[in-house]
Enzyme design. Sequence first.
Site, PDB file in Angstrom:
ATOM      1  N   HIS A 254     -60.213  61.307  63.031  1.00  0.00           N
ATOM      2  CA  HIS A 254     -60.899  60.021  63.153  1.00  0.00           C
ATOM      3  C   HIS A 254     -61.584  59.660  61.844  1.00  0.00           C
ATOM      4  O   HIS A 254     -61.706  60.493  60.932  1.00  0.00           O
ATOM      5  CB  HIS A 254     -61.928  60.073  64.290  1.00  0.00           C
ATOM      6  CG  HIS A 254     -63.000  61.082  64.079  1.00  0.00           C
ATOM      7  ND1 HIS A 254     -62.817  62.428  64.300  1.00  0.00           N
ATOM      8  CD2 HIS A 254     -64.277  60.961  63.640  1.00  0.00           C
ATOM      9  CE1 HIS A 254     -63.924  63.084  64.018  1.00  0.00           C
ATOM     10  NE2 HIS A 254     -64.831  62.214  63.605  1.00  0.00           N
ATOM     11  N   ARG A 271     -74.761  61.811  67.833  1.00  0.00           N
ATOM     12  CA  ARG A 271     -73.554  62.641  67.971  1.00  0.00           C
ATOM     13  C   ARG A 271     -73.895  64.062  68.390  1.00  0.00           C
ATOM     14  O   ARG A 271     -74.808  64.671  67.827  1.00  0.00           O
ATOM     15  CB  ARG A 271     -72.833  62.674  66.609  1.00  0.00           C
ATOM     16  CG  ARG A 271     -71.619  63.583  66.584  1.00  0.00           C
ATOM     17  CD  ARG A 271     -70.942  63.568  65.240  1.00  0.00           C
ATOM     18  NE  ARG A 271     -70.952  64.899  64.665  1.00  0.00           N
ATOM     19  CZ  ARG A 271     -70.227  65.270  63.617  1.00  0.00           C
ATOM     20  NH1 ARG A 271     -69.424  64.412  63.018  1.00  0.00           N
ATOM     21  NH2 ARG A 271     -70.301  66.496  63.153  1.00  0.00           N
TER      22      ARG A 271
HETATM   23  C1  SIN Z   1     -68.422  57.200  63.540  1.00  0.00           C
HETATM   24  O1  SIN Z   1     -69.593  57.069  63.176  1.00  0.00           O
HETATM   25  O2  SIN Z   1     -67.738  56.209  63.845  1.00  0.00           O
HETATM   26  C2  SIN Z   1     -67.756  58.551  63.575  1.00  0.00           C
HETATM   27  C3  SIN Z   1     -68.659  59.620  63.172  1.00  0.00           C
HETATM   28  C4  SIN Z   1     -67.987  60.974  62.986  1.00  0.00           C
HETATM   29  O3  SIN Z   1     -67.166  61.129  62.114  1.00  0.00           O
HETATM   30  O4  SIN Z   1     -68.299  61.900  63.737  1.00  0.00           O
END
Ligand code: SIN
Length: 280
Positions: A254, A271
Amino acid sequence: MQIQRLSPNFGAEVHAIDLNQISDEQFAQIEKAFLDHQLLVFKKQALSPAAQIDFSRRFGELDVHVLTQYNHPQHEEIFVLSNVVENGKPIGISDGGSYWHSDFAFQERPASATILNAQQIPEQGGQTLFIDMYQAYEDLSQEYKQRLQGLQAIHRYRSRRSNQEAGTQVKLNQDQEKATPDMVHPVVRTHVQTGRKALFVHPGMAAEIVGLSEQESNEILSFLFDHSTQEKYQYAFSWTPGDVVMWDNRCTMHKATTRDLPAHMHRTIFRTTVRGERPV
Ligand code: SIN
């Protein structure tokens, strides 16, 4: 609880569930959906930091981020992703993960699941992009799969591969540098729960292939990065406050897009990260 696919390949939205109170039976359904779809979205949640930690712990032991200055002041298990500055001090990391990666791939036991809990989201922008690494692997030719068999890659936090995107601009202190040595993992990993194979090299962190010449290593990594980042493997998620999103780092990668947001467009997300197993 209902599950609705988000894209033809991967990702699903889970409806009619309150993550504050899930039964063991509902948890089993969520876990199955997580393994089946790799990426799950839960809309309109109201998870406090403590409730996010409780939910995340159901999937395993939580990791604490080495960039401790961005951990939640009361809950070290929560890493704060944010471009908000309060009293001259950033409340979180403003460019966290703005490159293709899989969480904690630079650790001996990279993350299995990551859980994000949206606090403040701008009107526009700030999407998170995801890639299906099962499909990216499965689409390789038989010959190429053979070529990758047994290969291992070096994963480096803030890898500086010249032809790839830059990592975070945050400077690591000496302890943080020491805590993030190079780590070697297989280029193709087998998911311990599904038995499926997935690519496990990411443009933001995979620095080189062990035991190959620089030229051959670069050739393979460049090919795999170009191949896996094709649009057909991607899904772009647009956030609204209250969204909880979780993904399986063992078979996806991601990228945040926070770095592209103008400073006045505030985005804050909490997170949590579940420690996975050593990749095989
Ligand atoms: C995000 O902030 O969209 C993703 C963050 C991550 O890489 O954990």
